[in-house]
Design an enzyme around this catalytic site. Sequence first.
Site, PDB file in Angstrom:
ATOM      1  N   HIS A  59      -2.587  -5.969  10.352  1.00 23.59           N
ATOM      2  CA  HIS A  59      -1.363  -6.758  10.213  1.00 23.59           C
ATOM      3  C   HIS A  59      -0.294  -5.980   9.425  1.00 23.59           C
ATOM      4  O   HIS A  59       0.894  -6.028   9.755  1.00 23.59           O
ATOM      5  CB  HIS A  59      -1.671  -8.085   9.521  1.00 23.59           C
ATOM      6  N   ARG A 342       8.387  -1.428 -14.194  1.00 24.40           N
ATOM      7  CA  ARG A 342       7.097  -0.811 -14.502  1.00 24.40           C
ATOM      8  C   ARG A 342       6.319  -0.395 -13.261  1.00 24.40           C
ATOM      9  O   ARG A 342       5.358   0.385 -13.365  1.00 24.40           O
ATOM     10  CB  ARG A 342       6.251  -1.761 -15.346  1.00 24.40           C
ATOM     11  N   ASN A 345       8.660   3.002  -9.829  1.00 20.96           N
ATOM     12  CA  ASN A 345       8.459   4.448  -9.866  1.00 20.96           C
ATOM     13  C   ASN A 345       7.515   4.761 -11.026  1.00 20.96           C
ATOM     14  O   ASN A 345       7.959   5.004 -12.144  1.00 20.96           O
ATOM     15  CB  ASN A 345       9.794   5.159 -10.030  1.00 20.96           C
ATOM     16  N   HIS A 349       8.230   6.255 -14.813  1.00 19.68           N
ATOM     17  CA  HIS A 349       7.880   5.269 -15.845  1.00 19.68           C
ATOM     18  C   HIS A 349       6.849   5.839 -16.819  1.00 19.68           C
ATOM     19  O   HIS A 349       6.944   5.631 -18.039  1.00 19.68           O
ATOM     20  CB  HIS A 349       7.338   3.999 -15.194  1.00 19.68           C
ATOM     21  N   TYR A 357       9.195   5.880 -25.089  1.00 18.53           N
ATOM     22  CA  TYR A 357       8.788   4.597 -25.681  1.00 18.53           C
ATOM     23  C   TYR A 357       7.686   4.784 -26.722  1.00 18.53           C
ATOM     24  O   TYR A 357       7.780   4.270 -27.841  1.00 18.53           O
ATOM     25  CB  TYR A 357       8.307   3.654 -24.586  1.00 18.53           C
ATOM     26  N   LYS A 369       9.292  -2.674 -30.936  1.00 21.80           N
ATOM     27  CA  LYS A 369       9.286  -2.629 -29.473  1.00 21.80           C
ATOM     28  C   LYS A 369      10.689  -2.708 -28.887  1.00 21.80           C
ATOM     29  O   LYS A 369      10.977  -2.096 -27.862  1.00 21.80           O
ATOM     30  CB  LYS A 369       8.440  -3.772 -28.918  1.00 21.80           C
ATOM     31  N   SER A 380      17.481   6.389 -19.476  1.00 21.40           N
ATOM     32  CA  SER A 380      17.454   6.283 -18.016  1.00 21.40           C
ATOM     33  C   SER A 380      18.861   6.104 -17.460  1.00 21.40           C
ATOM     34  O   SER A 380      19.232   6.734 -16.459  1.00 21.40           O
ATOM     35  CB  SER A 380      16.559   5.112 -17.603  1.00 21.40           C
ATOM     36  N   HIS A 384      20.854   8.843 -14.978  1.00 18.36           N
ATOM     37  CA  HIS A 384      21.287   8.409 -13.642  1.00 18.36           C
ATOM     38  C   HIS A 384      22.787   8.637 -13.472  1.00 18.36           C
ATOM     39  O   HIS A 384      23.230   9.156 -12.435  1.00 18.36           O
ATOM     40  CB  HIS A 384      20.953   6.932 -13.430  1.00 18.36           C
TER      41      HIS A 384
END
Length: 470
Positions: A59, A342, A345, A349, A357, A369, A380, A384
């Site tokens: 399918h 997350r 990519n 990541h 991070y 955090k 990022s 870009h």
Amino acid sequence: MAKDSIKPIRRQDEQRVNNKIFVSKEELLDKVKTKPGELPCKQFEARNSLLTDLYELKHVRTVYHIALATLIGLLLNSAAYDYLQKGEFSFGFSLIRKGFVNFHFLIVIWLGMFLSTLPIYLGFKYWAVIRIQLTPQSSALKLWDRLCLGLLILFYSGFLYFSTLAATHNGQQTTATLGLLMEMARLLMKSHAFVRSNAPRVLKYKPHSDKELPCPNFNKFLYFFFAPTLVYQDNYPRTKTIRWNYVTIWFFEFIGGIFFLSFVLDRYFIFAFEYYGIRSYNWQEILIITLGNFATGMLLLLGLFYLLLHAWMNAFAEMLRFADRLFYKDWWTSSTYDRFYRTWNVVVHDWLYTYVYKDFYEIVTPKNKVVSKLMVFFLSAIFHDYILGFAFGFYLPILFINFFGFGVAFNFFKIKSDMFGNILFWYFTGIGMSINSTFYSIEFYSRFNCPIENVTIGSYFIPRFISCNK
């Protein structure tokens, strides 16, 4: 469709579909804790790309056939339109012809960028060898470390500057420049990953111990720079053989994906705005085109995903016998943008998680955090915009707003209903791609059709489409 021989990895909450085992959603864990109090580290395992397993289902494979049939229909429609209206056949391939007109220059520039990363290995090894000869905790040792750190930062800056200069000042078209700048970013991320992963081992090395200096040999460094991952390890899971027939299939899919994206951009965006600045466009017309290209935006997203994260990555993984094919997860089932970021990519990541991070959370701003996550979005967004800005020759803060504005906001916005959230995710993703493509197309043709004599630094940042549309 190529079927990989790597068996899917079972974790938890597995599903049996058509008597085959597949891992469900986020249960495909790829990070494990190594030390108490630290965040989990990337764990490499032998596993397929998700689509490789899903294509075993009849399918799902039918959906792939439907996509191919749709592509054939679009190409035939374009051929009929070109011949009946223009008396020619283009199929949208003009972008490819223009983009790779100086293909030999692209090879030379890429080779220059790659060779310029080799001093990273030589410099790192020289730093490590000299360091173990200096007295521990001495002023000379601290001075040597700081000097090498300064040289590393200088190398990053120089590599960024000269690679950008080479990519933008040799007559390359937008497509070629975009590819070179993306490759520049990849090599820069690889360089940092190699140094950041190996430096702590050298710092912990005790000169009088029986162990050898923990500096990887050149073969490991070279393999990492071509392997389809941005996280460095000395060893990765490997397959036993290379199946060249599958490599061929994936490369044919990659080439087909390039033609597909060229066709979509040419037919639905360039064709719509190529006369911007020659004739007047009112806001109603632009809005109708943008909203009408919602489905086209999804085609661009899906095309880029399949082209880069499935076909290209799997082809190189197969040639290098790289067994971990987890380049993406089931991002298409996302109901929140937090999960999409997350799973879309995984390769990028993992780099952002491991070297941005994790470092901010454990070292720079311990246990914070929010700051760590904001730094990931900020970096990022900057890269870009940097790549697109120099590729197109102008700056539009569209992606910065998307990543550091809406991206951050949507990251903290949760929807309880998975179905409703997934519907909104697909709509906003499709219309977002359409908006981005519309603004870049308008600005590109504004500068092409309304050139100015005195170009300054300010003209790079000031949008031309507002004053050009008369």
